[in-house]
Design a protein around this motif. Sequence first.
Motif, PDB file in Angstrom:
ATOM      1  N   GLU A  96      36.607 -11.996 -73.057  1.00 49.34           N
ATOM      2  CA  GLU A  96      36.103 -12.972 -72.092  1.00 49.34           C
ATOM      3  C   GLU A  96      35.052 -12.370 -71.167  1.00 49.34           C
ATOM      4  O   GLU A  96      34.302 -13.105 -70.502  1.00 49.34           O
ATOM      5  CB  GLU A  96      37.247 -13.550 -71.270  1.00 49.34           C
TER       6      GLU A  96
ATOM      7  N   TRP B 127      29.423 -11.829 -72.491  1.00 48.50           N
ATOM      8  CA  TRP B 127      28.645 -13.051 -72.616  1.00 48.50           C
ATOM      9  C   TRP B 127      27.462 -12.781 -73.548  1.00 48.50           C
ATOM     10  O   TRP B 127      26.436 -12.229 -73.126  1.00 48.50           O
ATOM     11  CB  TRP B 127      28.134 -13.504 -71.250  1.00 48.50           C
TER      12      TRP B 127
ATOM     13  N   GLU C  47      36.224  -9.687 -64.986  1.00 49.88           N
ATOM     14  CA  GLU C  47      37.241 -10.526 -65.624  1.00 49.88           C
ATOM     15  C   GLU C  47      37.330 -11.898 -64.967  1.00 49.88           C
ATOM     16  O   GLU C  47      37.499 -12.917 -65.635  1.00 49.88           O
ATOM     17  CB  GLU C  47      38.594  -9.820 -65.563  1.00 49.88           C
TER      18      GLU C  47
ATOM     19  N   TRP D  74      35.061 -13.664 -63.835  1.00 51.90           N
ATOM     20  CA  TRP D  74      33.922 -14.512 -64.176  1.00 51.90           C
ATOM     21  C   TRP D  74      34.026 -15.059 -65.604  1.00 51.90           C
ATOM     22  O   TRP D  74      33.229 -15.902 -66.009  1.00 51.90           O
ATOM     23  CB  TRP D  74      32.616 -13.721 -64.051  1.00 51.90           C
ATOM     24  N   GLY D  75      34.972 -14.573 -66.373  1.00 52.55           N
ATOM     25  CA  GLY D  75      34.998 -14.864 -67.800  1.00 52.55           C
ATOM     26  C   GLY D  75      34.977 -16.333 -68.147  1.00 52.55           C
ATOM     27  O   GLY D  75      34.265 -16.775 -69.052  1.00 52.55           O
ATOM     28  N   GLU D  76      35.767 -17.129 -67.448  1.00 50.69           N
ATOM     29  CA  GLU D  76      35.874 -18.546 -67.795  1.00 50.69           C
ATOM     30  C   GLU D  76      34.596 -19.327 -67.521  1.00 50.69           C
ATOM     31  O   GLU D  76      34.425 -20.425 -68.048  1.00 50.69           O
ATOM     32  CB  GLU D  76      37.037 -19.163 -67.031  1.00 50.69           C
TER      33      GLU D  76
ATOM     34  N   TYR E 267      31.684 -18.688 -68.551  1.00 51.65           N
ATOM     35  CA  TYR E 267      30.751 -18.624 -69.674  1.00 51.65           C
ATOM     36  C   TYR E 267      30.629 -19.957 -70.401  1.00 51.65           C
ATOM     37  O   TYR E 267      29.526 -20.439 -70.687  1.00 51.65           O
ATOM     38  CB  TYR E 267      31.216 -17.528 -70.631  1.00 51.65           C
ATOM     39  N   ALA E 268      31.754 -20.579 -70.700  1.00 52.26           N
ATOM     40  CA  ALA E 268      31.735 -21.842 -71.440  1.00 52.26           C
ATOM     41  C   ALA E 268      31.019 -22.942 -70.667  1.00 52.26           C
ATOM     42  O   ALA E 268      30.523 -23.902 -71.265  1.00 52.26           O
ATOM     43  CB  ALA E 268      33.162 -22.275 -71.765  1.00 52.26           C
ATOM     44  N   ARG E 269      30.941 -22.792 -69.360  1.00 52.52           N
ATOM     45  CA  ARG E 269      30.317 -23.827 -68.526  1.00 52.52           C
ATOM     46  C   ARG E 269      28.815 -23.615 -68.321  1.00 52.52           C
ATOM     47  O   ARG E 269      28.113 -24.538 -67.911  1.00 52.52           O
ATOM     48  CB  ARG E 269      31.025 -23.891 -67.175  1.00 52.52           C
TER      49      ARG E 269
END
Length: 364
Positions: free
Chosen positions: A83, A86, A238, A240-242, A244-246
């Motif tokens: 995660e 990027w 870590e 910031w990982g989520e 990325y999908a946004r």
Amino acid sequence: MEPRDLSDHSPYVPGRGVEEVARERGLDPDDLIKLSSNENPHGPSPAAVEAIREHADRVNQYPKSSHTDLTAKIAEKWGVDDEQVWVSPGADGSIDYLSRAALEPGDEVLVPSPGFAYYAMSSRYHHGEVTEYELSPADGFAQDAETVLSAYGGERIVYLTSPHNPSGSTIALDEAEAIADATAEETLVVVDEAYGEFADVDSAIPLADERDDVAVLRTFSKAYGLAGLRIGYSVVPEAWGEAYARVNTPFAANELACRAALAALDDEEHVERSVESARWARKYIADELDAPTVDSAGNFVLAAVGDGERVAEAAQERGVIIRDCTSFGLPEHVRVSTGTREETREAVALLNDVLADLELGVRA
């Protein structure tokens, strides 16, 4: 109907290409030596070329599995979670992703001057404001915490470049950590390591893994020789990982780029050869060019020639394409990328002839 006001946006100025110069000068492209864009003179890994051939008939499919596989392989290489990686179309793409993830309209970013133009460009595209910290030719464009923090005013993103483009100077890991320690909690320190393979300094990726305020940029364009495929990545905290999908453009890293990068990561011999070659060439340029140069940890050398535009133009006439650094705010300098040993020797000899003919030979 017109686009929004783009008057504050300056276009990126790339190094000139072989075909472009050949057409303009009426020269045979095979007679030109291109040392203007910090490309790998040894080309891509043969394994990467084979991967492109092997997967060329699958480009009707979106790059889902290849993207996932590349993410996992990069994460394994650096010892971070998937995660935190990027993958992006070049490191430039990761700059955009971080701008999208971090900047609210009116937020400020702090960038080096001179420096890579796209830091500021991306910030302005995302309605951010730009401030600068100055790196000076007088001390070899030295980078340290004091230089950066003396200009810091609470910006949302602070960009560091190690090695720095166009000078090749580096910033020590403890200095980068000191900057992160001294800046506000809401400030993200981004360390651009596009040329990191060529430098004998520690990567800042462990900081990105340990902290929530440091991210690192990397690319396959330089040491891996995949510039034309536009494939890079960032390693983010870590926390910031989520995001990325946004912020990720759907399927932006293409199938062949991902497959080539996967293969290139396994070809350590090609990278080692490219790094050794660049280190030899930058020393040769520094030792043999009849102009003062800056100590460089990249695959290029910055030289003070008195009139960068004039020297670059005269060099093109003789078959050597180098980078006039006027667009960096350094009109007295040129940047010479490292070539093969044969290219480097020939280019330096021709450049010395140019400097002598223009009476600009100024070796200290």
